[in-house]
Enzyme design. Structure first.
Site, PDB file in Angstrom:
ATOM      1  N   ARG A  78     -18.746  18.365  -0.099  1.00 53.09           N
ATOM      2  CA  ARG A  78     -17.878  18.947  -1.114  1.00 53.09           C
ATOM      3  C   ARG A  78     -18.685  19.869  -2.012  1.00 53.09           C
ATOM      4  O   ARG A  78     -19.750  19.490  -2.515  1.00 53.09           O
ATOM      5  CB  ARG A  78     -17.222  17.840  -1.942  1.00 53.09           C
ATOM      6  CG  ARG A  78     -16.178  18.349  -2.909  1.00 53.09           C
ATOM      7  CD  ARG A  78     -15.464  17.217  -3.592  1.00 53.09           C
ATOM      8  NE  ARG A  78     -14.774  16.390  -2.609  1.00 53.09           N
ATOM      9  CZ  ARG A  78     -14.586  15.088  -2.761  1.00 53.09           C
ATOM     10  NH1 ARG A  78     -15.055  14.459  -3.807  1.00 53.09           N
ATOM     11  NH2 ARG A  78     -13.921  14.411  -1.843  1.00 53.09           N
ATOM     12  N   ARG A 187     -18.039   4.618 -12.743  1.00 50.75           N
ATOM     13  CA  ARG A 187     -17.228   5.142 -11.638  1.00 50.75           C
ATOM     14  C   ARG A 187     -17.113   6.654 -11.827  1.00 50.75           C
ATOM     15  O   ARG A 187     -17.724   7.233 -12.722  1.00 50.75           O
ATOM     16  CB  ARG A 187     -15.841   4.462 -11.678  1.00 50.75           C
ATOM     17  CG  ARG A 187     -15.129   4.237 -10.366  1.00 50.75           C
ATOM     18  CD  ARG A 187     -15.899   3.477  -9.312  1.00 50.75           C
ATOM     19  NE  ARG A 187     -15.084   3.328  -8.117  1.00 50.75           N
ATOM     20  CZ  ARG A 187     -14.900   4.271  -7.208  1.00 50.75           C
ATOM     21  NH1 ARG A 187     -15.452   5.436  -7.359  1.00 50.75           N
ATOM     22  NH2 ARG A 187     -14.151   4.049  -6.162  1.00 50.75           N
ATOM     23  N   LYS A 188     -16.295   7.298 -11.053  1.00 50.90           N
ATOM     24  CA  LYS A 188     -16.070   8.738 -11.198  1.00 50.90           C
ATOM     25  C   LYS A 188     -15.488   9.050 -12.572  1.00 50.90           C
ATOM     26  O   LYS A 188     -14.803   8.210 -13.178  1.00 50.90           O
ATOM     27  CB  LYS A 188     -15.145   9.241 -10.097  1.00 50.90           C
ATOM     28  CG  LYS A 188     -13.725   8.724 -10.208  1.00 50.90           C
ATOM     29  CD  LYS A 188     -12.860   9.136  -9.030  1.00 50.90           C
ATOM     30  CE  LYS A 188     -13.086   8.229  -7.851  1.00 50.90           C
ATOM     31  NZ  LYS A 188     -12.074   8.454  -6.784  1.00 50.90           N
ATOM     32  N   GLY A 448      -2.379   9.737   2.182  1.00 48.92           N
ATOM     33  CA  GLY A 448      -2.507   8.918   3.385  1.00 48.92           C
ATOM     34  C   GLY A 448      -2.769   7.452   3.154  1.00 48.92           C
ATOM     35  O   GLY A 448      -2.932   6.694   4.116  1.00 48.92           O
ATOM     36  N   CYS A 453      -4.990  10.197  -3.451  1.00 47.87           N
ATOM     37  CA  CYS A 453      -5.746  11.460  -3.466  1.00 47.87           C
ATOM     38  C   CYS A 453      -4.797  12.649  -3.367  1.00 47.87           C
ATOM     39  O   CYS A 453      -5.139  13.753  -3.794  1.00 47.87           O
ATOM     40  CB  CYS A 453      -6.752  11.490  -2.316  1.00 47.87           C
ATOM     41  SG  CYS A 453      -8.002  10.216  -2.440  1.00 47.87           S
ATOM     42  N   GLY A 454      -3.624  12.448  -2.795  1.00 48.99           N
ATOM     43  CA  GLY A 454      -2.597  13.490  -2.761  1.00 48.99           C
ATOM     44  C   GLY A 454      -1.700  13.485  -3.983  1.00 48.99           C
ATOM     45  O   GLY A 454      -0.704  14.211  -4.028  1.00 48.99           O
TER      46      GLY A 454
END
Length: 565
Positions: A78, A187-188, A448, A453-454
């Protein structure tokens, strides 16, 4: 007998033992020795700090165990693109890397990044060095760090913007990406900073969301920012909480750093990987806006001024698609829809060339996975729009093409349950054929797995990937969540209890939207229409008959949080 180390304990131990940003020589060693020589701690943890993570084998989560599928000896890489700002030579270089090392495939992600696939360990050093030469990096694009800082892609150009804070976004990105002080967060950590009236970088779902606002101070107009904290989606969606602060221009970077510091100090968030995001201070630890603000002011060492009122946008897409005038006289920006965010190396190369031929060689990526070319003279807008459309990037796109977002899916992701990219393309083609001329803005998000994430929780129609047994075989299926929105009508989408096979999804959406067109009140948009109908009624519209609700079918074991773009 020793207690077995939990996943969270293992990751925290590994982070204490090594800052991956200081170990580039080890990556170079892996390139010489090959994939089998890479230790598990690098494959599963450290590589992510470099924006690199292992690629799934196409079977997704069901092909593995413990909530994670099998990996191929290839990487997804990425590329961090602060504020979505790019030059043509950078896009051309990404296209070349995709062609040489990524089988000609790349994705634009929901955080304005580029993502390559099929990258081998021996190619990694050259990929990283090439990006460094052109002013891009993968540092902090994954991992327990400050991720790519998103912002309005037409900052400094939009004729209607409040201000251009992109220099602040780039300054904060330089401060935090690769900074050893912030390599070890729980975390992120996601930051959005925008001066756009449409809030196009989704401050509501970021850990830090800064939106421009103007006040009158001592008789003069001053532009600053509202501050929201603790937003995030995944399996526990939470819209960011607005603090009672007016963040002055020279306080922005300190505010971002201060929230990151508060997050770093939150030791309770390090106990469970599934509950390690900043939002869990609000969801589980009992924090509120007032308490958070007090702690933040203690960290930054000053008091913020009280917040100013601000109107929340009603716009649905927030994508800047189409032809729009810039504040610079005689110039325009041209936004094109990139369905699913999927691009080929040839398309990227062509887009770079178009930006030079018709504009100034400047391009932008968006959080809706689209692409913009900016600084285009009036006389060039229509020829550019035609060429972009011929390239497969329509400037005048249908609501279905324009509003569709898809995560990586089982094609590349080890956590996914369903294939999403090809499905999304087929789904939009079906809906365009079945509902020509559909006249409503619509966000159709495909994810998914439950990790979102979508971003299906903020979509009008959110599809969450599942599996169903049909004729004795497991097939891709989707669970419907309806009525999600951000802005003035912000709401988390409602799980309405309807699930069907992927093959049946176009039928269900067609029935739902035909019912809407028949039954809507004058001027009623989809969000209000969904809000005034019960889950039972919405299931009936989807199924074409009354059906009993079904559970979302959450997995028995916790699902690891994915690494969305």
């Amino acid at each position: 007998m020793a207690t077995k180390e939990t996943k969270a304990q293992r990751v925290e131990r590994l982070k204490r033992e090594k800052n991956p940003w200081e170990a580039l020589d080890e990556i170079r060693g892996f390139a010489r020795n090959g994939f089998p020589a890479i230790p598990p701690e690098w494959l599963g943890t450290y590589m992510r700090w470099w924006g690199v993570y292992t690629q799934g084998d196409g079977a997704g989560v069901l092909g593995g165990q413990n909530g994670e599928g099998k990996a191929l000896p290839y990487f997804m890489v990425r590329i961090r693109v602060p504020n979505g700002i790019l030059r043509s030579e950078q896009v051309r270089a990404v296209a070349d890397l995709s062609r040489r090392f990524g089988r000609g495939v790349a994705d634009i992600t929901v955080r304005q990044n580029f993502q390559l696939h099929w990258v081998t360990p021996d190619a990694l050093p050259e990929v990283l060095e090439t990006l460094d030469r052109i002013g891009l990096t993968t540092l902090g694009a994954c991992g327990d760090v400050v991720r790519n800082i998103t912002g309005c892609p037409v900052a400094g150009l939009d004729a209607n913007e409040i201000c251009d804070p992109s220099p602040l976004a780039i300054e904060a990105s330089r401060l935090l990406a690769g900074n050893a002080e912030f390599y070890n967060l729980p975390r992120k950590f996601k930051v959005s900073l925008t001066g756009c009236r449409d809030w196009c970088s989704y401050p509501e779902i970021n850990d830090v969301g800064l939106t421009a606002v103007t006040r009158t101070f001592r008789g003069e107009s001053e532009t600053g920012f509202s501050l929201r904290v603790g937003g995030g989606l995944s399996t526990d969606p939470h819209l960011a909480v607005r603090l009672n602060v007016f963040v002055r221009w020279n306080q922005v970077v300190d505010a971002i750093r201060g929230v990151a510091e508060l997050f770093r100090r939150a030791t309770t968030l390090r106990e469970h990987r599934e509950r390690a995001r900043l939002k869990f201070l609000f969801l589980r630890e009992g924090w509120n806006a007032e308490g958070f603000q007090t702690e933040l002011e203690n960290v930054v060492g000053f008091k913020f001024d009280p917040a100013e009122s601000e109107p929340a946008p009603h716009d649905v897409y927030r994508d800047h698609i189409g032809i729009h005038p810039q504040k610079q006289e005689g110039l325009n920006f041209v936004g094109a829809a990139v369905l699913r965010g999927r691009v080929s190396s040839e398309q990227l190369q062509a887009a770079a060339e178009l930006s030079e031929r018709f504009g100034s060689g400047d391009l932008r990526t968006t959080v809706m996975q689209n692409l913009l070319i900016v600084n285009v003279p009036h006389k060039n807008t229509e020829p550019l729009a035609r060429e972009l459309t011929d390239l497969g990037f329509p400037v005048q796109a249908s609501p279905f093409v324009r509003g569709t977002i898809a995560c990586s899916g089982t094609e590349f992701c080890k956590l996914a349950i369903t294939e999403t990219k090809g499905f999304s393309r087929w789904l939009t083609e079906e809906l365009d054929d079945r509902l020509p001329g559909f006249d409503q803005d619509l966000k159709l998000h495909v994810t998914g797995c439950p990790n979102s994430c979508g971003q299906h929780w903020i979509a009008d129609i959110g599809l969450e990937g599942k599996k169903l047994k049909v004729d004795g075989k497991l097939v891709d299926a989707y669970y419907f969540c309806l009525g999600g929105a951000v802005g003035a009508l912000q709401s988390i989408a409602r799980p309405v209890g309807y699930r069907c096979s992927a093959q049946e999804v176009p039928d269900a959406i067609e029935r739902l939207l035909r019912a809407y067109r028949t039954m809507r009140e004058p001027g009623e948009n989809l969000r209000r229409y969904f809000a005034r109908h019960s889950n039972e009624e919405l299931r009936q519209f989807l199924a074409g008959q009354q059906v009993a609700p079904v559970e979302r079918d959450q997995p028995a074991a916790p699902v690891p949080h994915a690494v969305e773009g």
